[in-house]
Design a protein around this motif. Structure first.
Motif, short mmCIF file in Angstrom:
data_model
loop_
_atom_site.label_atom_id
_atom_site.label_comp_id
_atom_site.label_asym_id
_atom_site.label_seq_id
_atom_site.Cartn_x
_atom_site.Cartn_y
_atom_site.Cartn_z
N ASN A 82 0.81 -1.21 0.00
CA ASN A 82 0.00 0.00 0.00
C ASN A 82 0.85 1.27 0.00
N GLU A 83 1.99 1.23 0.67
CA GLU A 83 2.84 2.42 0.74
C GLU A 83 3.38 2.78 -0.64
N VAL A 84 3.78 1.78 -1.40
CA VAL A 84 4.30 2.02 -2.75
C VAL A 84 3.18 2.51 -3.67
N VAL A 85 2.02 1.89 -3.57
CA VAL A 85 0.87 2.31 -4.39
C VAL A 85 0.54 3.77 -4.09
N THR A 86 0.58 4.14 -2.83
CA THR A 86 0.29 5.52 -2.44
C THR A 86 1.31 6.49 -3.02
N LEU A 87 2.58 6.11 -3.00
CA LEU A 87 3.63 6.97 -3.54
C LEU A 87 3.44 7.23 -5.04
N ILE A 88 3.17 6.18 -5.78
CA ILE A 88 3.01 6.34 -7.23
C ILE A 88 1.72 7.10 -7.55
N ALA A 89 0.67 6.85 -6.78
CA ALA A 89 -0.58 7.60 -6.98
C ALA A 89 -0.35 9.08 -6.71
N LYS A 90 0.47 9.37 -5.69
CA LYS A 90 0.81 10.76 -5.38
C LYS A 90 1.55 11.40 -6.55
N SER A 91 2.42 10.63 -7.20
CA SER A 91 3.17 11.16 -8.34
C SER A 91 2.24 11.53 -9.49
N VAL A 92 1.24 10.68 -9.73
CA VAL A 92 0.27 10.97 -10.79
C VAL A 92 -0.48 12.25 -10.47
N LYS A 93 -0.87 12.39 -9.20
CA LYS A 93 -1.57 13.61 -8.77
C LYS A 93 -0.68 14.83 -8.99
N HIS A 94 0.60 14.72 -8.63
CA HIS A 94 1.53 15.83 -8.83
C HIS A 94 1.69 16.17 -10.30
N LEU A 95 1.74 15.14 -11.16
CA LEU A 95 1.89 15.38 -12.59
C LEU A 95 0.73 16.20 -13.13
N VAL A 96 -0.48 15.82 -12.74
CA VAL A 96 -1.66 16.56 -13.19
C VAL A 96 -1.63 17.98 -12.62
N THR A 97 -1.24 18.10 -11.37
CA THR A 97 -1.14 19.42 -10.74
C THR A 97 -0.14 20.30 -11.46
N GLY A 98 1.01 19.72 -11.81
CA GLY A 98 2.04 20.48 -12.51
C GLY A 98 1.58 20.97 -13.87
N GLU A 99 0.90 20.12 -14.60
CA GLU A 99 0.39 20.51 -15.91
C GLU A 99 -0.66 21.60 -15.77
N THR A 141 8.00 22.49 -11.50
CA THR A 141 9.00 21.56 -12.02
C THR A 141 9.04 20.28 -11.18
N TYR A 142 8.93 20.44 -9.87
CA TYR A 142 8.89 19.25 -9.02
C TYR A 142 7.67 18.40 -9.38
N ASN A 143 6.52 19.04 -9.48
CA ASN A 143 5.28 18.30 -9.76
C ASN A 143 5.34 17.61 -11.11
N LYS A 144 5.84 18.30 -12.13
CA LYS A 144 5.82 17.77 -13.50
C LYS A 144 6.87 16.70 -13.75
N TYR A 155 17.67 11.76 -3.75
CA TYR A 155 18.38 11.54 -5.02
C TYR A 155 17.45 11.80 -6.20
N GLY A 156 16.30 11.16 -6.18
CA GLY A 156 15.36 11.31 -7.29
C GLY A 156 14.85 12.72 -7.46
N ARG A 157 14.57 13.38 -6.34
CA ARG A 157 14.07 14.76 -6.40
C ARG A 157 15.08 15.68 -7.07
N ASN A 158 16.31 15.64 -6.59
CA ASN A 158 17.34 16.53 -7.13
C ASN A 158 17.74 16.16 -8.56
N LEU A 159 17.74 14.87 -8.86
CA LEU A 159 18.04 14.46 -10.23
C LEU A 159 16.96 14.97 -11.18
N GLY A 160 15.70 14.87 -10.74
CA GLY A 160 14.59 15.33 -11.57
C GLY A 160 14.62 16.83 -11.81
N LEU A 161 14.93 17.58 -10.76
CA LEU A 161 15.02 19.04 -10.91
C LEU A 161 16.16 19.42 -11.85
#
Length: 222
Positions: A26-43, A64-67, A96-102
């Motif tokens: 459930n924790e992993v599912v929540t993380l990826i679902a959060k990412s999808v929400k952030h992607l939509v928010t960023g757009e 940029t973080y959201n997208k 690591y992932g946050r800073n790499l993405g930015l």
């Protein structure tokens, strides 16, 4: 053609959801679902920004973080959770992932000005022609406040695009954006170096590959 592309995206998303469900975590599912929400928010942030927001570096970095960075950071964290790592390692993976993405997105925004249509997957100056204000322009605006009036007009006039590019060329906007990307790349590398010591050869090689990736991201030309 657009409808086919949308349906293909829906299909891939559905397959991803099935794969996530099969993990039974459930924790992993929540993380990826959060990412999808952030992607939509960023757009949404990109499409509906007011003038003050478009000219804010803080707003740009949040978008940029959201997208971009959210998916990478949460995916890295998800991997650490699946493999049973400690909370400390999990947070280092996220950092690591946050800073790499930015760093990746900052360089992508630089390449929109410095790259060519042949080396990019999109036409050069694509963002600015669509009225999207990115880090190089924001930094240039700090040096040349008159650029703000051009930004507020939305770049609908090709002459405004040309003038903005001319001002950008006189500024340190490109260099400062690259420097900011380098700072985030260094933070990403530091997160990997902060992982617990290991004598496992494969783990050491993998960590070095992740560190090398931080440099590839900021030196790429496309």
């Amino acid at each position: 053609m657009m409808q086919i592309a949308v349906l293909a995206g829906d299909f891939l998303l559905s397959r991803a959801c099935v794969a996530l469900a099969s993990l039974r975590n459930n924790e992993v599912v929540t993380l990826i679902a959060k990412s999808v929400k952030h992607l939509v928010t960023g757009e949404t942030m990109q499409m509906t920004t007011a003038s003050e927001q478009r000219c804010s570096m803080e707003y740009y970095m949040e978008k940029t973080y959201n997208k971009t960075a959210s998916l990478i950071s949460n995916s890295c964290q998800a991997v650490s959770i699946i493999t049973g790592q400690t909370a400390e390692v999990s947070m280092l993976a996220y950092d690591y992932g946050r800073n790499l993405g930015l760093a990746f997105q900052l360089i992508d925004d630089v390449l929109d000005f410095t790259g060519t249509s042949a080396s990019l997957g999109k036409g050069s100056l694509s963002d600015i022609r669509h009225g999207i204000v990115t880090a190089p322009i924001l930094f240039a605006m700090e040096e040349f406040p008159q650029l703000r009036k051009i930004v507020d007009r939305g770049f609908h006039n090709p002459a405004d695009v040309d003038l903005a590019i001319e001002i950008l060329g006189k500024s340190n906007g490109i260099q400062r954006a690259i420097e900011l990307a380098s700072e985030h790349a260094n933070l990403a590398a530091a997160a990997i170096r902060s992982l617990p010591e290991t004598d496992n050869v494969d783990a050491r090689r993998s960590r070095q590959a992740l560190i090398d990736l931080t440099q590839i991201v900021i030196t790429r030309k496309k």
